[in-house]
Design an enzyme around this catalytic site. Sequence first.
Site, PDB file in Angstrom:
ATOM      1  N   ASP A 162      31.317  39.917  25.264  1.00 39.28           N
ATOM      2  CA  ASP A 162      29.937  39.084  25.100  1.00 39.28           C
ATOM      3  C   ASP A 162      28.884  40.155  25.779  1.00 39.28           C
ATOM      4  OD1 ASP A 162      31.183  36.809  24.259  1.00 39.28           O
ATOM      5  OD2 ASP A 162      31.315  35.933  26.432  1.00 39.28           O
TER       6      ASP A 162
ATOM      7  N   GLN B 128      39.551  32.009  23.900  1.00 37.57           N
ATOM      8  CA  GLN B 128      39.594  30.368  23.414  1.00 37.57           C
ATOM      9  C   GLN B 128      40.781  30.084  22.667  1.00 37.57           C
ATOM     10  OE1 GLN B 128      35.815  30.281  21.237  1.00 37.57           O
ATOM     11  NE2 GLN B 128      34.871  30.750  23.143  1.00 37.57           N
TER      12      GLN B 128
HETATM   13  C1  S3P Z   1      35.259  32.486  26.186  1.00 38.77           C
HETATM   14  C2  S3P Z   1      35.908  33.156  25.274  1.00 38.77           C
HETATM   15  C3  S3P Z   1      35.219  34.564  24.469  1.00 38.77           C
HETATM   16  C4  S3P Z   1      34.135  34.738  24.593  1.00 38.77           C
HETATM   17  C5  S3P Z   1      33.255  33.200  24.845  1.00 38.77           C
HETATM   18  C6  S3P Z   1      33.713  32.272  25.949  1.00 38.77           C
HETATM   19  C7  S3P Z   1      35.909  31.454  26.585  1.00 38.77           C
HETATM   20  O1  S3P Z   1      35.331  34.115  23.115  1.00 38.77           O
HETATM   21  O2  S3P Z   1      33.550  35.541  23.670  1.00 38.77           O
HETATM   22  O3  S3P Z   1      31.773  33.478  25.138  1.00 38.77           O
HETATM   23  O4  S3P Z   1      35.382  30.691  27.689  1.00 38.77           O
HETATM   24  O5  S3P Z   1      37.443  31.340  26.461  1.00 38.77           O
HETATM   25  P1  S3P Z   1      36.930  34.224  22.274  1.00 38.77           P
HETATM   26  O6  S3P Z   1      37.866  33.684  22.718  1.00 38.77           O
HETATM   27  O7  S3P Z   1      36.374  34.145  20.737  1.00 38.77           O
HETATM   28  O8  S3P Z   1      37.109  35.952  22.259  1.00 38.77           O
END
Ligand code: S3P
Length: 425
Positions: free
Chosen positions: A313, A167
């Site tokens: 996740d 993210q």
């Molecule tokens: C996601 C990244 C992960 C994941 C989330 C979806 C994404 O989060 O846990 O469910 O779609 O980029 P983080 O970037 O906080 O690790």
Amino acid sequence: MKKMSRKTGLKGTVHIPGDKSISHRAVMFGSLAEGTTVIRGFLKGADCLSTIDCFRKMGIIIEENDSEILVHGKGLHGLKAPAGPLDVGNSGTTTRLISGILAGQDFESRLSGDASLNSRPMDRIIRPLTMMQADIESEDGSGCAPLIIRGGRLKGIHYQSPVASAQVKSCILLAGLYAEGETSVTEPALSRDHTERMLRAFGAPVVSEGKTCRIHSPKNLKAQTIEVPGDISSAAYFIVAGLITPDSDLLIKNVGINETRAGIIKVCHDMGADLTLLNQRDQGGEPAADIRVRTSHLHGTVIEGEIIPTLIDELPVIAVMAAFASGRTIIRDARELRVKESDRIETVSQHLKAMGADITPTDDGFIIEGPATLTGTSIHCRMDHRIAMSFAIAAINADGVTVIEDSDCVDVSYPDFFRQLEALY
Ligand code: S3P
């Protein structure tokens, strides 16, 4: 609320809904592209619907029918100032990715979500976006949403991210679509790479080298047809259910197995699982397969280091699986679990312990001694869909009755979850 009890002999075929990460990105990049992006296999879960809602509020026409989503993109500079605040619901992905896009728009926007979302850390994107000269602030100064973003002229940066987070990486790359010069991000471990793959497909110059990726502002993005594979994070519940429930044999169809997401498959094999990948193929630039799982005698393992972002996740349901495995499982380097929809180190340990498992929470993971005989209890999901689904799988392997309170929270990523699970017994 759901009341659940022990089951044996799960048999049948499960059709997994579309990947949440890929569905979000398809709507976002389609909105910024020229032409109509067609999305098949889109996940109509609450999180991805929040993304659709935000882009509609910025003037993008998005049509939905039974099999497709049509996004009528208006180009990189076609978004309109929203008339009111953007509601991001429970979705961290919507919030952090859209912030990168909003940082490049010359209007002001306000992002806010539900209580869980508004308590998750946003300083991790405020910092790099501020370095890129965006004007972004946490309204109450807590480092959390509501966020106010006044976008404008951005400058490319190199960002050494302290966390392996897709993210954060995606937020910066999306701001990089609007920045002067090169924007690049280096992560401590490689996180999911759907943004890089899909931006390239839309025509953006994104280069990945190990844990670093770079982008230059493109002239435009071109609409695509996206076939979304099934979400391995949703498949994970059925993988674990098939492995730990006695006398089970499941075929899980159409699962994305991108190596930045597929750590659970390696962990299952390390624990002695009877898990086979069938019909491996490429689906719209993402690897996919069908997965067959049969009841297995599992043993403990150690899960740590660079594999963690590839199964972050799935760790709640992996912890459930570990409670049924013989011997000790150690999960470490997973501090990020503390800032998910709930503090998952806390929610998983508290509930597994209440069901009778031998689990010790640590700063950055768990130590689990198995196998345990679990007994039903009340599960308080704390608005966390993955807690509801993980404990549904524990519940069908426990004595007595387990009550999953606020079970509706599964709508975030898997609205049909309980119906599909119940169809197997
Ligand atoms: C996601 C990244 C992960 C994941 C989330 C979806 C994404 O989060 O846990 O469910 O779609 O980029 P983080 O970037 O906080 O690790």
